[in-house]
Scaffold this motif. Sequence first.
Motif, short mmCIF file in Angstrom:
data_model
loop_
_atom_site.label_atom_id
_atom_site.label_comp_id
_atom_site.label_asym_id
_atom_site.label_seq_id
_atom_site.Cartn_x
_atom_site.Cartn_y
_atom_site.Cartn_z
N PHE A 9 0.95 -1.30 0.08
CA PHE A 9 0.05 0.06 -0.21
C PHE A 9 0.61 1.54 0.37
O PHE A 9 2.34 1.07 0.82
CB PHE A 9 -0.89 0.66 1.05
N ASP A 10 0.51 2.02 -0.79
CA ASP A 10 1.57 3.23 -1.17
C ASP A 10 2.37 3.05 -0.93
O ASP A 10 3.26 3.49 -0.05
CB ASP A 10 0.30 4.71 0.43
N THR A 11 2.68 2.21 -1.82
CA THR A 11 4.49 1.83 -1.54
C THR A 11 5.29 2.38 -3.26
O THR A 11 4.22 1.18 -4.06
CB THR A 11 4.70 0.34 -0.86
N GLN A 12 6.81 2.64 -3.83
CA GLN A 12 6.61 2.68 -4.76
C GLN A 12 8.39 2.50 -4.90
O GLN A 12 8.60 2.81 -3.77
CB GLN A 12 6.05 3.97 -5.72
N GLY A 13 8.70 2.25 -6.42
CA GLY A 13 9.79 2.01 -6.25
C GLY A 13 11.17 1.29 -5.79
O GLY A 13 12.20 1.42 -5.68
N CYS A 14 10.10 -0.35 -5.04
CA CYS A 14 10.56 -0.56 -4.10
C CYS A 14 11.05 -2.33 -4.24
O CYS A 14 10.71 -2.59 -5.63
CB CYS A 14 10.36 -0.93 -3.09
N MET A 15 12.51 -3.21 -4.49
CA MET A 15 12.49 -3.78 -4.60
C MET A 15 12.04 -5.23 -3.49
O MET A 15 13.50 -4.91 -2.57
CB MET A 15 14.73 -3.87 -4.70
N ILE A 16 11.50 -6.20 -3.87
CA ILE A 16 11.12 -6.66 -2.31
C ILE A 16 10.76 -8.27 -2.77
O ILE A 16 10.28 -8.58 -3.61
CB ILE A 16 9.70 -6.24 -2.36
N HIS A 17 11.91 -8.59 -2.10
CA HIS A 17 12.22 -10.86 -2.16
C HIS A 17 11.73 -10.71 -0.41
O HIS A 17 12.66 -11.14 -0.02
CB HIS A 17 13.48 -10.64 -2.43
N THR A 18 11.27 -11.99 -0.71
CA THR A 18 10.55 -12.70 0.62
C THR A 18 10.23 -13.80 -0.06
O THR A 18 10.60 -14.53 -0.72
CB THR A 18 8.92 -11.61 1.15
N PRO A 19 10.37 -14.88 0.75
CA PRO A 19 9.72 -16.32 0.77
C PRO A 19 8.33 -16.53 0.65
O PRO A 19 8.05 -15.58 1.00
CB PRO A 19 9.99 -16.83 2.53
N GLN A 57 3.48 -1.23 3.77
CA GLN A 57 2.84 0.12 3.62
C GLN A 57 3.53 1.82 3.57
O GLN A 57 4.85 1.87 4.30
CB GLN A 57 2.01 0.17 4.76
N GLY A 58 4.33 2.33 2.70
CA GLY A 58 4.01 3.75 2.58
C GLY A 58 5.74 4.25 3.17
O GLY A 58 6.47 4.73 3.48
N MET A 59 6.30 2.92 1.77
CA MET A 59 7.92 2.53 1.55
C MET A 59 8.05 3.53 0.42
O MET A 59 7.39 3.52 -0.92
CB MET A 59 8.25 1.20 2.45
N GLU A 60 9.03 4.17 0.02
CA GLU A 60 9.29 4.84 -1.33
C GLU A 60 10.93 4.34 -1.77
O GLU A 60 12.41 4.85 -0.70
CB GLU A 60 8.82 5.94 -1.44
N ASP A 61 11.68 3.75 -2.44
CA ASP A 61 12.72 3.38 -2.73
C ASP A 61 13.16 2.90 -2.29
O ASP A 61 14.37 2.99 -1.42
CB ASP A 61 13.45 4.97 -3.27
N PHE A 62 13.07 1.55 -1.31
CA PHE A 62 13.85 0.83 -0.59
C PHE A 62 13.76 -0.78 -1.25
O PHE A 62 13.57 -0.96 -1.95
CB PHE A 62 12.88 0.51 0.74
N ILE A 63 15.17 -1.63 -0.32
CA ILE A 63 15.33 -2.86 -1.39
C ILE A 63 15.03 -3.75 0.14
O ILE A 63 15.07 -2.86 1.65
CB ILE A 63 16.70 -2.63 -0.83
N VAL A 64 13.69 -4.61 0.16
CA VAL A 64 13.42 -6.02 1.59
C VAL A 64 13.53 -6.99 1.09
O VAL A 64 12.74 -7.23 -0.02
CB VAL A 64 11.77 -5.23 1.16
N VAL A 65 14.48 -6.82 1.81
CA VAL A 65 15.07 -9.15 1.54
C VAL A 65 15.23 -9.57 2.64
O VAL A 65 15.10 -9.33 3.73
CB VAL A 65 16.15 -8.95 0.94
N ASP A 66 13.34 -10.56 2.12
CA ASP A 66 13.32 -11.33 3.90
C ASP A 66 14.26 -12.92 3.85
O ASP A 66 13.59 -13.31 2.79
CB ASP A 66 12.03 -11.26 4.06
#
Length: 360
Positions: free
Chosen positions: A301-311, A319-328
Amino acid sequence: MNKHTYVAIMAGGIGSRFWPMSRTNYPKQFLDILNTGKTLIQATYDRFAAFIPAENIYVVTSNEYINIVKKQLPQLPLQNILGEPSRKNTAPCIAYISYKLHELDPQASLIIAPSDHLILDPVAFNKVCFEALGFVGEHNALVTLGIKPTYPNTGYGYIQYEQQAVSDNVYKVKTFTEKPNLELAKTFIASGEFLWNAGIFVWQVKNIIAAFEKYLPEMYDVFEAERASFNTTEEIPALQRVYPLCTNISIDFGIMEKADNVYVIPSSFGWSDLGSWNSAWENLGKDEMNNALGGGNVIVFDTQGCMIHTPENKLVLLQGMEDFIVVDTNDVLLICKREKEQDIKEYVSEVKRNKGDKFL
């Protein structure tokens, strides 16, 4: 294809900029980073197997990864999987395969390539390889493939080249520059004289050995002393003697930046070195908010430009993230601004200092 043509795929790195997905015991070349159904090393092997027979393709890796290579590339002859006893950068790796091949086939020509790069246009790539092989077959030349740059990337090395071709699409190299700052990269792009350094090399084996003799004489001497051991039962004991004596140095710094017979072929074949999460983001499909989602259970939600990699087995809601790398992963969660991705290697070093090797 000429029977004297060989390929060596370098697969010994630990891929720390793809941490925490890439780990020391299972690094990125053995992962399917882009969700294609193939790991990076499998895609690299298949690319070369299209025009090189399997018996002429070698993988040079760390001893600890030999079993992973066997499992991922069962079509590769076992004797073509070569283990290094320690990581000493690319120069010793290239000296090893060069001496081994020279003892097998003094007329050998060799393509050296990393195991973890992305190439989207294999037909164009094959064409450039044939051009390079043709040139080195007739000249005492060390050829590198340069990529026509599309923007001022600060994560790549750059090659400056003479504007007058010496042969069809082959140019003399003037300078190498390691990762420049943004202003310098912009200057390079504007000049039209620079290419990205793809780290893919083509040469006759006898000529690279001569370059070792001239520019890395200490390394040449230790390999030369063990020449008779290659392709015998003495090869592994010889490597145990050789590697501790080798400097930790790249082929670029040790030879390519110094040699006077270095040439480049400007190329466009959809290349990325896949060196970081940003490069993965650039090459993955995006949602309508420009997020690259790796993992089937991500809701944003309200999140853009992110690189997200999860199991796959974990629901992740952002929610509310911009231009982040999120790796879980199962044991590590990384949340990092995309603009700070070049610092991930430093973060990994900090983890090692504070937590030891458990999470590496």
